[in-house]
Design a protein around this motif. Structure first.
Motif, short mmCIF file in Angstrom:
data_model
loop_
_atom_site.label_atom_id
_atom_site.label_comp_id
_atom_site.label_asym_id
_atom_site.label_seq_id
_atom_site.Cartn_x
_atom_site.Cartn_y
_atom_site.Cartn_z
N VAL A 62 0.42 -1.14 -0.51
CA VAL A 62 -0.07 0.14 -0.03
C VAL A 62 1.20 0.96 0.43
O VAL A 62 0.41 1.93 -0.81
CB VAL A 62 -0.94 -0.26 1.56
CG1 VAL A 62 -1.87 1.15 0.98
CG2 VAL A 62 -1.61 -1.31 0.63
N ALA A 63 1.77 1.16 1.10
CA ALA A 63 3.09 2.24 1.54
C ALA A 63 3.32 2.44 -0.62
O ALA A 63 3.55 3.80 -0.77
CB ALA A 63 3.77 2.34 1.62
N LEU A 64 3.60 1.66 -1.03
CA LEU A 64 4.20 1.69 -2.65
C LEU A 64 3.38 2.04 -3.59
O LEU A 64 4.16 3.22 -4.24
CB LEU A 64 4.64 0.28 -2.81
CG LEU A 64 5.00 0.79 -4.45
CD1 LEU A 64 6.92 0.71 -4.32
CD2 LEU A 64 5.95 -1.10 -4.84
N ALA A 65 2.41 2.06 -3.36
CA ALA A 65 0.92 2.03 -4.56
C ALA A 65 0.92 3.82 -3.76
O ALA A 65 0.63 4.36 -4.92
CB ALA A 65 -0.07 1.66 -3.75
N VAL A 66 0.84 4.33 -2.57
CA VAL A 66 0.34 6.01 -2.86
C VAL A 66 1.89 6.50 -2.92
O VAL A 66 1.82 7.36 -4.05
CB VAL A 66 0.75 5.98 -1.65
CG1 VAL A 66 0.57 7.17 -0.61
CG2 VAL A 66 -1.25 4.97 -0.32
N THR A 67 2.92 5.62 -3.00
CA THR A 67 4.32 7.15 -3.25
C THR A 67 4.54 6.84 -4.90
O THR A 67 4.45 7.49 -5.54
CB THR A 67 5.49 5.87 -3.04
OG1 THR A 67 5.51 6.04 -1.34
CG2 THR A 67 6.53 6.56 -3.55
N ILE A 68 3.98 5.62 -5.13
CA ILE A 68 3.96 5.70 -6.92
C ILE A 68 2.91 6.54 -7.42
O ILE A 68 2.93 7.64 -8.67
CB ILE A 68 3.24 4.42 -7.02
CG1 ILE A 68 4.57 3.53 -7.79
CG2 ILE A 68 3.34 4.40 -9.02
CD1 ILE A 68 4.32 2.24 -7.91
N VAL A 69 1.65 6.97 -6.70
CA VAL A 69 0.60 7.74 -7.26
C VAL A 69 1.18 9.27 -6.95
O VAL A 69 0.82 10.48 -8.15
CB VAL A 69 -0.69 7.30 -6.58
CG1 VAL A 69 -1.91 8.84 -6.43
CG2 VAL A 69 -1.26 6.31 -7.24
N ALA A 70 1.73 8.87 -6.07
CA ALA A 70 2.12 10.73 -5.67
C ALA A 70 3.39 11.03 -6.33
O ALA A 70 3.18 12.53 -6.44
CB ALA A 70 2.68 10.38 -4.33
N LEU A 71 3.59 10.65 -6.83
CA LEU A 71 4.64 10.66 -8.30
C LEU A 71 4.88 10.78 -9.03
O LEU A 71 5.06 11.84 -10.04
CB LEU A 71 6.15 9.75 -7.88
CG LEU A 71 6.93 9.26 -6.21
CD1 LEU A 71 7.74 7.96 -7.17
CD2 LEU A 71 8.26 10.34 -6.51
N MET A 72 3.52 9.85 -9.44
CA MET A 72 2.31 10.26 -10.98
C MET A 72 2.17 12.14 -11.22
O MET A 72 2.07 12.34 -11.94
CB MET A 72 1.60 9.67 -10.64
CG MET A 72 2.59 8.20 -11.87
SD MET A 72 0.82 6.76 -11.37
CE MET A 72 0.84 7.15 -13.44
N LYS A 73 1.50 12.46 -9.80
CA LYS A 73 0.67 13.36 -9.95
C LYS A 73 1.75 15.24 -10.22
O LYS A 73 3.08 15.42 -9.73
CB LYS A 73 0.46 14.17 -8.19
CG LYS A 73 -1.23 13.10 -8.74
CD LYS A 73 -1.83 13.95 -6.81
CE LYS A 73 -3.41 12.78 -7.37
NZ LYS A 73 -4.62 13.03 -6.60
#
Length: 73
Positions: A62-73
């Motif tokens: 979940v932490a990895l997914a949140v990080t990926i989404v944050a970097l995409m923005k």
């Protein structure tokens, strides 16, 4: 592959695969029924440790997914 739970009193054998199919409550009872150091105790202990690792793994995903989404923005 989905596997149905096996009740403690209907275990076909004492293998690690069978222990994976026990509910948490039945696994605790099985673990408590053996003297420390026996093969059955160690097998049950390994299954308990394996089950404890799953929440940490899921949290890291979940932490990895949140990080990926944050970097995409």
């Amino acid at each position: 592959m989905f596997r149905f739970k096996v009740p403690l009193d209907q275990m076909p054998d004492k293998s690690p695969a069978t222990l994976r199919r026990l509910s948490d409550e039945d696994l605790f009872k099985y673990h408590a029924g053996w003297r420390p150091g026996t093969a059955e105790f160690l097998t049950a202990n390994n299954e308990l440790i394996r089950r404890q690792g799953h929440p940490a793994f899921l949290i890291s995903l979940v932490a990895l997914a949140v990080t990926i989404v944050a970097l995409m923005k």
